[in-house]
Design an enzyme around this catalytic site. Sequence first.
Site, PDB file in Angstrom:
ATOM      1  N   GLY A  60      60.441  28.235  -0.327  1.00 42.79           N
ATOM      2  CA  GLY A  60      60.755  27.619  -1.607  1.00 42.79           C
ATOM      3  C   GLY A  60      59.653  27.837  -2.609  1.00 42.79           C
ATOM      4  O   GLY A  60      58.515  28.173  -2.248  1.00 42.79           O
ATOM      5  N   TYR A 103       4.649   9.993  10.743  1.00 45.13           N
ATOM      6  CA  TYR A 103       3.982   8.692  10.649  1.00 45.13           C
ATOM      7  C   TYR A 103       4.449   7.917   9.425  1.00 45.13           C
ATOM      8  O   TYR A 103       4.782   6.730   9.510  1.00 45.13           O
ATOM      9  CB  TYR A 103       2.461   8.899  10.602  1.00 45.13           C
ATOM     10  CG  TYR A 103       1.678   7.636  10.349  1.00 45.13           C
ATOM     11  CD1 TYR A 103       1.494   6.690  11.364  1.00 45.13           C
ATOM     12  CD2 TYR A 103       1.128   7.380   9.089  1.00 45.13           C
ATOM     13  CE1 TYR A 103       0.780   5.523  11.127  1.00 45.13           C
ATOM     14  CE2 TYR A 103       0.414   6.220   8.843  1.00 45.13           C
ATOM     15  CZ  TYR A 103       0.244   5.292   9.870  1.00 45.13           C
ATOM     16  OH  TYR A 103      -0.458   4.131   9.626  1.00 45.13           O
ATOM     17  N   HIS A 141       1.223   5.485   1.139  1.00 42.83           N
ATOM     18  CA  HIS A 141       0.771   6.682   1.843  1.00 42.83           C
ATOM     19  C   HIS A 141       1.335   7.885   1.094  1.00 42.83           C
ATOM     20  O   HIS A 141       2.437   7.815   0.533  1.00 42.83           O
ATOM     21  CB  HIS A 141       1.294   6.728   3.284  1.00 42.83           C
ATOM     22  CG  HIS A 141       0.669   5.719   4.192  1.00 42.83           C
ATOM     23  ND1 HIS A 141      -0.686   5.622   4.386  1.00 42.83           N
ATOM     24  CD2 HIS A 141       1.236   4.758   4.979  1.00 42.83           C
ATOM     25  CE1 HIS A 141      -0.941   4.648   5.251  1.00 42.83           C
ATOM     26  NE2 HIS A 141       0.211   4.105   5.618  1.00 42.83           N
ATOM     27  N   HIS A 179       0.849  -1.184   0.000  1.00 45.22           N
ATOM     28  CA  HIS A 179       0.000   0.000   0.000  1.00 45.22           C
ATOM     29  C   HIS A 179       0.890   1.241   0.000  1.00 45.22           C
ATOM     30  O   HIS A 179       2.083   1.163   0.301  1.00 45.22           O
ATOM     31  CB  HIS A 179      -0.973   0.014   1.187  1.00 45.22           C
ATOM     32  CG  HIS A 179      -0.309   0.136   2.520  1.00 45.22           C
ATOM     33  ND1 HIS A 179       0.288  -0.926   3.156  1.00 45.22           N
ATOM     34  CD2 HIS A 179      -0.154   1.205   3.342  1.00 45.22           C
ATOM     35  CE1 HIS A 179       0.781  -0.520   4.320  1.00 45.22           C
ATOM     36  NE2 HIS A 179       0.535   0.762   4.459  1.00 45.22           N
ATOM     37  N   ARG A 228      55.412  23.775  -5.780  1.00 46.84           N
ATOM     38  CA  ARG A 228      55.653  22.448  -6.351  1.00 46.84           C
ATOM     39  C   ARG A 228      57.057  21.914  -6.073  1.00 46.84           C
ATOM     40  O   ARG A 228      57.622  21.188  -6.882  1.00 46.84           O
ATOM     41  CB  ARG A 228      55.372  22.441  -7.856  1.00 46.84           C
ATOM     42  CG  ARG A 228      53.938  22.804  -8.198  1.00 46.84           C
ATOM     43  CD  ARG A 228      53.699  22.785  -9.695  1.00 46.84           C
ATOM     44  NE  ARG A 228      52.340  23.218 -10.013  1.00 46.84           N
ATOM     45  CZ  ARG A 228      51.282  22.428 -10.058  1.00 46.84           C
ATOM     46  NH1 ARG A 228      51.421  21.148  -9.790  1.00 46.84           N
ATOM     47  NH2 ARG A 228      50.086  22.904 -10.353  1.00 46.84           N
ATOM     48  N   THR A 229      57.583  22.283  -4.924  1.00 43.16           N
ATOM     49  CA  THR A 229      58.865  21.690  -4.519  1.00 43.16           C
ATOM     50  C   THR A 229      58.664  20.538  -3.541  1.00 43.16           C
ATOM     51  O   THR A 229      59.631  19.905  -3.128  1.00 43.16           O
ATOM     52  CB  THR A 229      59.778  22.754  -3.876  1.00 43.16           C
ATOM     53  OG1 THR A 229      59.049  23.437  -2.850  1.00 43.16           O
ATOM     54  CG2 THR A 229      60.271  23.747  -4.912  1.00 43.16           C
ATOM     55  N   GLY A 230      57.422  20.290  -3.154  1.00 48.45           N
ATOM     56  CA  GLY A 230      57.128  19.169  -2.266  1.00 48.45           C
ATOM     57  C   GLY A 230      57.182  19.505  -0.795  1.00 48.45           C
ATOM     58  O   GLY A 230      57.072  18.617   0.053  1.00 48.45           O
ATOM     59  N   LYS A 231      57.309  20.787  -0.465  1.00 49.41           N
ATOM     60  CA  LYS A 231      57.490  21.145   0.947  1.00 49.41           C
ATOM     61  C   LYS A 231      56.253  20.859   1.793  1.00 49.41           C
ATOM     62  O   LYS A 231      56.370  20.435   2.948  1.00 49.41           O
ATOM     63  CB  LYS A 231      57.923  22.610   1.083  1.00 49.41           C
ATOM     64  CG  LYS A 231      57.025  23.648   0.450  1.00 49.41           C
ATOM     65  CD  LYS A 231      57.667  25.038   0.529  1.00 49.41           C
ATOM     66  CE  LYS A 231      56.739  26.108  -0.028  1.00 49.41           C
ATOM     67  NZ  LYS A 231      56.525  25.939  -1.493  1.00 49.41           N
TER      68      LYS A 231
END
EC number: 2.7.7.-
Length: 353
Positions: free
Chosen positions: A222, A103, A59, A57, A225-228
Amino acid sequence: MPPPQRFRVQSKNYFLTYPRCTIPKEEALSQLQKIHTTTNKKFIKVCEERHDNGEPHLHALIQFEGKFICTNKRLFDLVSTTRSAHFHPNIQGAKSSSDVKEYIDKDGVTIEWGQFQVDGRSARGGQQSANDSYAKALNADSIESALTILKEEQPKDYVLQNHNIRSNLERIFFKVPEPWVPPFPLSSFVNIPVVMQDWVDDYFGRGSAARPERPISIIVEGDSRTGKTMWARALGPHNYLSGHLDFNSRVYSNSVEYNVIDDISPNYLKLKHWKELIGAQKDWQSNCKYGKPVQIKGGIPSIVLCNPGEGSSYKDFLNKEENRALHNWTIHNAIFVTLTAPLYQSTAQDCQT
């Protein structure tokens, strides 16, 4: 004989029950949306249930913009798309949409359209018990669910005390953030300058009990993009402060080994907590804007990461005449490193800072 009573329902909220209805909830929702009514619909929720004997059913709760008068008892009939069958609902006007929603949310699976319209009435004859509502909010599985419960059942509190409610729920539902997992192992950083490695060995090579009361910090300058950043974050449990200082307990912990201060301008840090963070001071309080005072345990060093250039370089900032006193203090509390090459060799890290 009196004439038969004409069918008539007048309400903003309609509660529909479709016995033995095999139409999927998605199709039912689609058909209910398409029914033409003289009052605009604001919200529809359909629940698909099965009785213990397996009988299906539906609701449905429909909320209208204003009171809608229905004199056609067949208006909300649903039509099967797979066989020749119509499903006629029991139609009731609902005094409390919140009670109907609660409900039909209890069992079965639901689908909805639109924005639920909160009401302030309960079918139990008065306001929803505040204790019941707040208990239900505490048992919710998220802050968002708890706020929805209070919005629907305690709208007055939700409006007048929203800031306090939200703040309290954030504390109650607070979960310790998952530890940050570095994408690259520390062993992949093979071009570490000797002075940086010596700092790491001196601090992390000792147990916590053997570390100095106020460890020396390190300022690493630094190019991007030097990885620091990846190197600094791979050393152990830490707080990561980037762009600005945030000592909210959701992001800052007093149980880590060090702080990483990344891309925070030296002028900003000078105005805030330069000596507390770089000087590894203990038991200090932050009064940063837009937040309540926070007690910081401290006693841990900071790795300060910056790019070269005006406004970014800590070296250039400290070399200015107006910062002479701060320069003299800083050289006794931190070491300086200038990177001339990336800290790694692998091209896989080339996209990381």
